[in-house]
Design an enzyme around this catalytic site. Structure first.
Site, PDB file in Angstrom:
ATOM      1  N   CYS A  54      -8.967  -4.904   8.201  1.00 56.73           N
ATOM      2  CA  CYS A  54      -7.763  -4.254   7.698  1.00 56.73           C
ATOM      3  C   CYS A  54      -6.696  -4.390   8.776  1.00 56.73           C
ATOM      4  CB  CYS A  54      -8.041  -2.782   7.386  1.00 56.73           C
ATOM      5  SG  CYS A  54      -6.573  -1.844   6.914  1.00 56.73           S
ATOM      6  N   GLU A  56      -5.033  -7.618   2.287  1.00 60.95           N
ATOM      7  CA  GLU A  56      -5.949  -8.664   2.743  1.00 60.95           C
ATOM      8  C   GLU A  56      -5.326 -10.011   2.403  1.00 60.95           C
ATOM      9  OE1 GLU A  56      -8.295  -8.173   4.636  1.00 60.95           O
ATOM     10  OE2 GLU A  56      -9.292  -6.276   4.193  1.00 60.95           O
TER      11      GLU A  56
END
Length: 221
Positions: free
Chosen positions: A2, A107
């Site tokens: 992340c 992402e």
């Protein structure tokens, strides 16, 4: 992993999410639609009395033993598989766990044109990443920082990326923050990926620059 996340959250969201009864005690956090490492975010942790409080910390954990705070820029994620043994995180894992409120994260998926950004969020409104926090006090003043834990991606997200943030369900907030919680149960909690359902959308490549931070970054393309 992340590397960017969205914290589009106000004071009332924090009060509802963490059952604070309107007593968060800090100014409304800065809304971030493309939050990046080294920026400041709100998080929920236990205070010295054992109650929940909202605090503002910098993303990128600076271990207490670090000589230079710049190390924090590389400490944005901690793998749940090794968080209890890595020197950078093991002390915080035992004593300084926190919840990082979020409304989604990004992402990047490789495709024929390069890397396509996706915005991902569990359905149901604001949620919490599992986090750890530290205070580094070897400079001009103390620096409060945090790291987000990650785990292997669930089947629902593996086509985008092989890892995802460790998400703590609301009914298990007390367990994650409890300093007396058994180590094995905590590890099981953060190593088990949330299965969804998720909202996943392709977004524009403007999000690739951390200089861009505005709501339209989340628009589907």
């Amino acid at each position: 992993m992340c590397g960017r996340f969205t914290q589009d959250i106000d004071e009332s969201d924090l009060d509802d999410l963490y059952s604070l009864s309107g007593e968060s005690g800090v100014p409304a956090p800065k809304r971030r639609w493309n939050g990046s490492p080294t920026q400041e975010f709100a998080l929920c942790r236990l205070n010295v009395s054992g109650g929940r409080e909202i605090a503002i910390h910098r993303w990128g954990l600076i271990p207490s033993w670090a000589r230079d705070p710049k190390i924090g820029a590389r400490m944005i994620n901690a793998r749940s598989e090794t968080v209890d043994s890595k020197p950078s995180f093991r002390s915080a894992f035992r004593r300084r766990r926190c919840l990082v409120p979020a409304s989604g994260w990004f992402e990047w998926q490789r495709d024929e044109s390069g890397k396509q950004p996706w915005w991902i969020s569990p359905e149901g409104g604001p949620f919490s990443f599992a986090g750890l926090w530290e205070v580094w006090d070897k400079g001009a003043g103390p620096v409060s920082s945090f790291v987000i834990l990650t785990c292997p991606a669930s089947d629902a997200l593996r086509y985008v990326h092989e890892r995802q943030p460790s998400i703590i369900a609301k009914e298990r907030y007390r367990e994650w923050l409890d300093p007396a919680a058994p180590r094995g149960e905590l590890l099981e909690l953060v190593r088990s990926p949330v299965a969804g359902p998720f909202e996943c959308r392709r977004v524009g490549r403007a999000v690739n620059s951390s200089r861009h931070d505005f709501p339209d970054l989340l628009r589907a393309v």
